[in-house]
Design an enzyme around this catalytic site. Sequence first.
Site, PDB file in Angstrom:
ATOM      1  N   CYS A  70    -110.507 -63.248  -4.245  1.00  0.00           N
ATOM      2  CA  CYS A  70    -110.789 -63.012  -5.664  1.00  0.00           C
ATOM      3  C   CYS A  70    -109.519 -63.194  -6.488  1.00  0.00           C
ATOM      4  CB  CYS A  70    -111.345 -61.601  -5.858  1.00  0.00           C
ATOM      5  SG  CYS A  70    -111.524 -61.134  -7.601  1.00  0.00           S
ATOM      6  N   CYS A  73    -108.180 -59.697  -8.385  1.00  0.00           N
ATOM      7  CA  CYS A  73    -107.658 -58.529  -7.681  1.00  0.00           C
ATOM      8  C   CYS A  73    -106.132 -58.507  -7.785  1.00  0.00           C
ATOM      9  CB  CYS A  73    -108.081 -58.566  -6.210  1.00  0.00           C
ATOM     10  SG  CYS A  73    -109.817 -58.135  -5.933  1.00  0.00           S
ATOM     11  N   HIS A 134    -112.396 -54.070  -7.043  1.00  0.00           N
ATOM     12  CA  HIS A 134    -113.246 -55.266  -7.029  1.00  0.00           C
ATOM     13  C   HIS A 134    -114.731 -54.921  -7.060  1.00  0.00           C
ATOM     14  CE1 HIS A 134    -114.337 -59.438  -5.986  1.00  0.00           C
ATOM     15  NE2 HIS A 134    -115.274 -58.890  -5.218  1.00  0.00           N
ATOM     16  N   ASN A 174    -120.090 -60.563 -19.407  1.00  0.00           N
ATOM     17  CA  ASN A 174    -121.275 -61.026 -18.689  1.00  0.00           C
ATOM     18  C   ASN A 174    -121.335 -60.265 -17.375  1.00  0.00           C
ATOM     19  OD1 ASN A 174    -121.653 -62.923 -20.712  1.00  0.00           O
ATOM     20  ND2 ASN A 174    -120.611 -64.542 -19.581  1.00  0.00           N
ATOM     21  N   HIS A 185    -115.661 -59.607  -9.767  1.00  0.00           N
ATOM     22  CA  HIS A 185    -114.723 -58.548 -10.161  1.00  0.00           C
ATOM     23  C   HIS A 185    -115.021 -58.136 -11.604  1.00  0.00           C
ATOM     24  CE1 HIS A 185    -110.661 -56.702  -9.257  1.00  0.00           C
ATOM     25  NE2 HIS A 185    -110.836 -56.385 -10.524  1.00  0.00           N
ATOM     26  N   HIS A 187    -114.925 -57.710 -15.247  1.00  0.00           N
ATOM     27  CA  HIS A 187    -114.065 -58.298 -16.275  1.00  0.00           C
ATOM     28  C   HIS A 187    -114.919 -58.778 -17.441  1.00  0.00           C
ATOM     29  CE1 HIS A 187    -115.606 -61.982 -14.419  1.00  0.00           C
ATOM     30  NE2 HIS A 187    -115.142 -62.653 -15.467  1.00  0.00           N
ATOM     31  N   GLN A 189    -114.400 -61.338 -21.323  1.00  0.00           N
ATOM     32  CA  GLN A 189    -113.638 -62.452 -21.887  1.00  0.00           C
ATOM     33  C   GLN A 189    -113.465 -62.248 -23.384  1.00  0.00           C
ATOM     34  OE1 GLN A 189    -114.554 -66.488 -20.302  1.00  0.00           O
ATOM     35  NE2 GLN A 189    -116.282 -65.483 -19.284  1.00  0.00           N
TER      36      GLN A 189
END
Length: 360
Positions: A70, A73, A134, A174, A185, A187, A189
């Site tokens: 990933c 991470c 994660h 999303n 993971h 997150h 944007q």
Amino acid sequence: MRRTAERLADGREIIYFDEGDAVRRPTPDPRDLPPTATGSEMRFDPLLREWVVVASHRQGRTHLPPTDDCPLCPSVDGRRTEVPAPSYDVVAFENRFPSLVPDDGRALEPVGELEPSRRVGEGRCEVLVFGSDHDASFVDLSPRRVRTIMAAWVDRTRALSALPGVEQVFCFENRGPEIGVTLHHPHGQIYAFPFVTPRTERTLDSAEEYRRRTGGDLFADVLRAEQEAKVRVVAQSEHWTAFVPAAARWPVEVHLYPHRRVPDLPALTEAERGDFADLYLDVLRRLDALYDAPLPYIAAWHQAPVRARRDAGALRLEVFSVRRAPGKLKYLAGTESGMGVFINDVTPEAAAQRLREVGP
């Protein structure tokens, strides 16, 4: 909270938002990264009068890597990621595969013989990582962590709004493979657009027309109407109300409005930011309890444009899902994709009642 800005191996900016007061030691990025190759451009649709971003370099972006590879991470010996540090709370960095890029001076030939229709896709795209775990999701975070994320949204909105040519800043998340997420993971944007987005333009038109016609504030009146009707309200706090809109397009859709109208995230007070954390986590828990499974969703912050028509815009968060029932998704079919006419299989009142029932 302590903010620390550094640079990745290829020159991209990375910013750490640490919840403690300890000074973060610089963490060099030892990777041998080539300069990011991008070719983003925008083409103008004269029929809809909308810009379409063309970013063909994104075809090669990271897609569903295994957990042990990933890129979000923390870095460890033998495995270097986009985050050089061995630990972090919240971190933002420039996307290696951005849809929008700094102006590189390219001269693009027009497409066709109509009005000017092609330009560099100028702007900035950032990744905001919510934590180093994660396997966590936003709903698993503590109220303190959500407040840190809120501080990062505020920081990045301010910084990106100050860039030349940026007209709108869009923070979003999303969640779930059904939405098209390519990195599991947790997150979100942040996009800094060089234009005001089509949906925002239409909303601003509606707000301005409503003011001319009634003398009222469209956003304040929508909020007041939902609070008085109560039937679609999901949850409330001192500073925020979460409700299913009366004309919801999606089978699961919740809007969160601050009680005090503000144009954007930086305009919120500390009390409003802190209060949001508790209410939002409550809403996300209800969403996951709806079908007793993690709900795929998009969470989209709507903010006023950076420069033009700011007095017509208002801050709000819209969360919506494509899941319409256990094991069933809502696909955009002919009317939605072809004509933009949504058909919802779930009444907003029934959705709101169900979300109230699954709460604590």
